[in-house]
Enzyme design. Structure first.
Site, mmCIF file in Angstrom:
data_model
loop_
_atom_site.group_PDB
_atom_site.id
_atom_site.type_symbol
_atom_site.label_atom_id
_atom_site.label_comp_id
_atom_site.label_asym_id
_atom_site.label_seq_id
_atom_site.Cartn_x
_atom_site.Cartn_y
_atom_site.Cartn_z
ATOM 1 N N GLU A 1 0.593 -8.077 11.923
ATOM 2 C CA GLU A 1 -0.391 -8.915 11.238
ATOM 3 C C GLU A 1 0.265 -10.233 10.818
ATOM 4 O O GLU A 1 1.247 -10.234 10.082
ATOM 5 C CB GLU A 1 -0.934 -8.199 9.997
ATOM 6 C CG GLU A 1 -2.009 -9.024 9.306
ATOM 7 C CD GLU A 1 -2.651 -8.314 8.123
ATOM 8 O OE1 GLU A 1 -1.928 -7.899 7.208
ATOM 9 O OE2 GLU A 1 -3.888 -8.190 8.114
ATOM 10 N N CYS B 1 -8.393 -9.900 6.392
ATOM 11 C CA CYS B 1 -7.972 -8.616 6.956
ATOM 12 C C CYS B 1 -8.797 -8.211 8.175
ATOM 13 O O CYS B 1 -8.323 -7.490 9.033
ATOM 14 C CB CYS B 1 -8.048 -7.541 5.874
ATOM 15 S SG CYS B 1 -9.613 -7.532 5.016
ATOM 16 N N GLY C 1 0.831 -1.214 0.000
ATOM 17 C CA GLY C 1 0.000 0.000 0.000
ATOM 18 C C GLY C 1 0.861 1.258 0.000
ATOM 19 O O GLY C 1 0.592 2.222 -0.726
#
Ligand code: NAI
Ligand code: MG
Length: 501
Positions: free
Chosen positions: A403, A306, A255
């Site tokens: 994550e 996610c 991103g």
């Protein structure tokens, strides 16, 4: 792990996998310029099931040129009512091909069949029909203004909502068909044209969708599909000066690269990135709902989700029974190939992802968290990892902050009564995508929902998803929102027009 069973693939899926897969550019299937191929692997068997073309910058150039000329050509003249019809026709096509699409999704991604079927029916076609109905409701407004300056006399000012233009959509592998539809539909409803870059790990259903798009009356060049690697095809799309907007779902790391690549022509960017979402359980919560809810929140899609609720905060009075219940559920999953109907827990997507998850499990052990359940890989073929639960996790541990994107639940108890203190613990990550609060007390529920710093909070359930519910991240979970009316906005721009009488 379920015993090895024969995997039966339908003739239709077999024929599709065995066929020659090319790039969809300007309504035609064309070979990639380089001739390079990407092997497609079934993550449950590690066997190659197909191969697709690896598009690169030259192919992206052709796709962008096709999308640009379609934007100002036939597509711009099609009335909004007809755009809606086309999207509904595409939903019909998906319904007619529901079985083969579900099967291809399982083979490509590894998810259990009921999940593939549920997601295509309740998110895929529903999204198409939802945004089809928005196509006819996009309009500007008239604005009262004060006379003066250039507006010397009577005047009217009105706004028009115009399509943002050529959209590059880059999607991940964890729910491939749904992400393709989620990016395409609001873009098409708004009148944009699209270059879709599926994840190199899961291109199959996007390519099948390409054929349905050809059948649905969408003019040539409106949707182009370029399979390829992120570093080549993906990067070329994000750097391209004739692309007006990038819509991305994937890692926070990529991103950030996309933001940098977009600077050249200041293209617009929406990002749906990682998460590390909290599940906060108060002592009065209904355990019969919390236990399956918390297990599903983390282990859905093997944690490759996610929105996954990977950090479980439970009040100390019910910590033991909640964890015992979640452990029992985690250990009851039947692990194996998604095409076998009794299996409800599939593999991770790739050897890389499995290695990453196993490394995090080791990090959790090294950091001193208690391994309550799982922790091992499963079988000698396929990227299977057991549902894993760590208890007594501390907020500063890496497993609590980073994550993992695998089936690893990090649980910790709290004994605070002050909601802000609890919220500070829940918010102690760089992410802010989802979260849930479990309690019977409506004041606690709503106050806590307000305090959680994320784009979405569910009360007494986790990750409520519907075409109409806006979804997206705070902090490093992303930019902008998808789904709902808010999900249409990034595909539109406003033009103000003033006329003097
Ligand atoms: P990734 O972010 O590399 O891949 C997602 C998409 O981005 C793919 O289509 C890929 O080809 C493309 N891409 C990769 N590099 C690019 C670049 N430089 N320019 C343009 N496009 C590019 O994700 P990856 O490597 O498959 O997974 C790594 C981690 O990312 C996961 O462990 C997870 O933490 C996170 N992730 C989050 C997802 C989400 O739903 N938010 C989905 C997938 C991954
Ligand atoms: Mg990557």
């Amino acid at each position: 792990m379920a015993e090895a069973q024969e995997i039966n693939i339908s003739n239709q899926a077999r024929e599709f996998l065995d066929s020659n897969h090319q790039l969809l550019i300007n309504g035609e299937w064309v070979a990639s310029k380089s001739g390079d191929k990407i092997a497609v692997i079934d993550p449950a068997t590690e066997e190659q099931i197909s191969e697709v073309d690896a598009g690169n910058a030259e192919d992206i150039n052709d796709a962008v040129a096709a999308a640009r000329s379609a934007l100002t050509g036939e597509w711009s003249k099609i009335p909004s009512h007809d755009r809606a019809q086309i999207l509904n026709k595409l939903a019909d096509e998906i319904e007619m091909n529901f079985d083969v699409l579900s099967e291809l999704e399982v083979l490509d991604n590894g998810m259990p069949m009921p999940l593939a079927q549920y997601s295509i029916a309740s998110h895929g076609t529903a999204l198409l029909r939802y945004y089809a109905s928005w196509a006819t409701k996009i309009h500007g407004s008239t604005i009262p203004v004060s006379p003066g300056g250039a507006m010397n006399g009577e005047s009217i000012t009105y706004t028009r909502r115009e399509p943002i233009g050529v959209v590059g959509a880059i999607i991940p592998w964890n729910s491939p068909l749904i992400f393709a539809i989620l990016k395409l539909t609001p873009a098409l409803a708004a009148g944009c044209t699209v270059i879709l870059k599926p994840a190199e790990l899961t291109p199959m259903t996007a390519l099948f969708l390409g054929e349905l798009i050809r059948n649905s009356g969408i003019p040539k060049g409106v949707v182009n599909i370029v399979t390829g690697y992120g570093e080549t095809a993906g990067a070329a799309l994000t750097e391209h000066h004739d692309v007006d907007k990038i819509a991305f779902t994937g890692s926070t790391e990529v991103g950030k690269k996309i933001v940098e690549a977009s600077i050249g022509n200041l293209k617009k960017v929406t990002l749906e990135l990682g998460g590390k979402s909290p599940v906060v359980v108060f002592p009065d919560a209904d355990l019969e709902k919390v236990i399956p809810g918390a297990a599903r929140a983390c282990f859905f899609l093997q944690g490759q989700n996610c929105m996954a609720g990977t950090r479980l905060f439970v009040h100390k009075d019910i910590y033991e029974p909640v964890l015992a219940g979640v452990k029992e559920m985690a250990e009851a999953f039947t692990i194996g190939h998604g095409l076998i109907p009794t299996n409800d827990f599939g593999p991770l997507i790739s050897a890389t992802q499995k290695k990453r998850v196993m490394e995090y499990i080791q990090i959790g052990k090294d950091e001193g968290a208690d391994l309550l359940s799982g922790g091992e890989s499963v079988g000698d073929k396929g990227y299977f990892v057991q549902p894993t639960i760590f208890s007594n996790v501390k907020g500063d541990m890496r497993i609590a902050r980073e994550e993992i994107f695998g089936p690893v639940l990090c649980a910790e108890s709290f004994d605070d009564s002050d909601l802000e203190t609890i919220a500070n613990k829940a918010n102690n990550t760089s992410y802010g995508l989802s979260g849930s609060v479990w309690t019977q007390d409506i004041s606690v529920a709503h106050k806590m929902a307000m305090l959680i710093d994320s784009g979405q909070v569910s009360i007494n359930c986790h990750a409520a998803v519907d075409p109409a519910i806006p979804f997206g991240g705070n902090k490093q979970s992303g930019w902008g929102r998808e789904f709902g009316k808010e999900g249409l906005e990034p595909y539109l721009k406003t033009k103000a027009t003033t006329v003097i009488f």
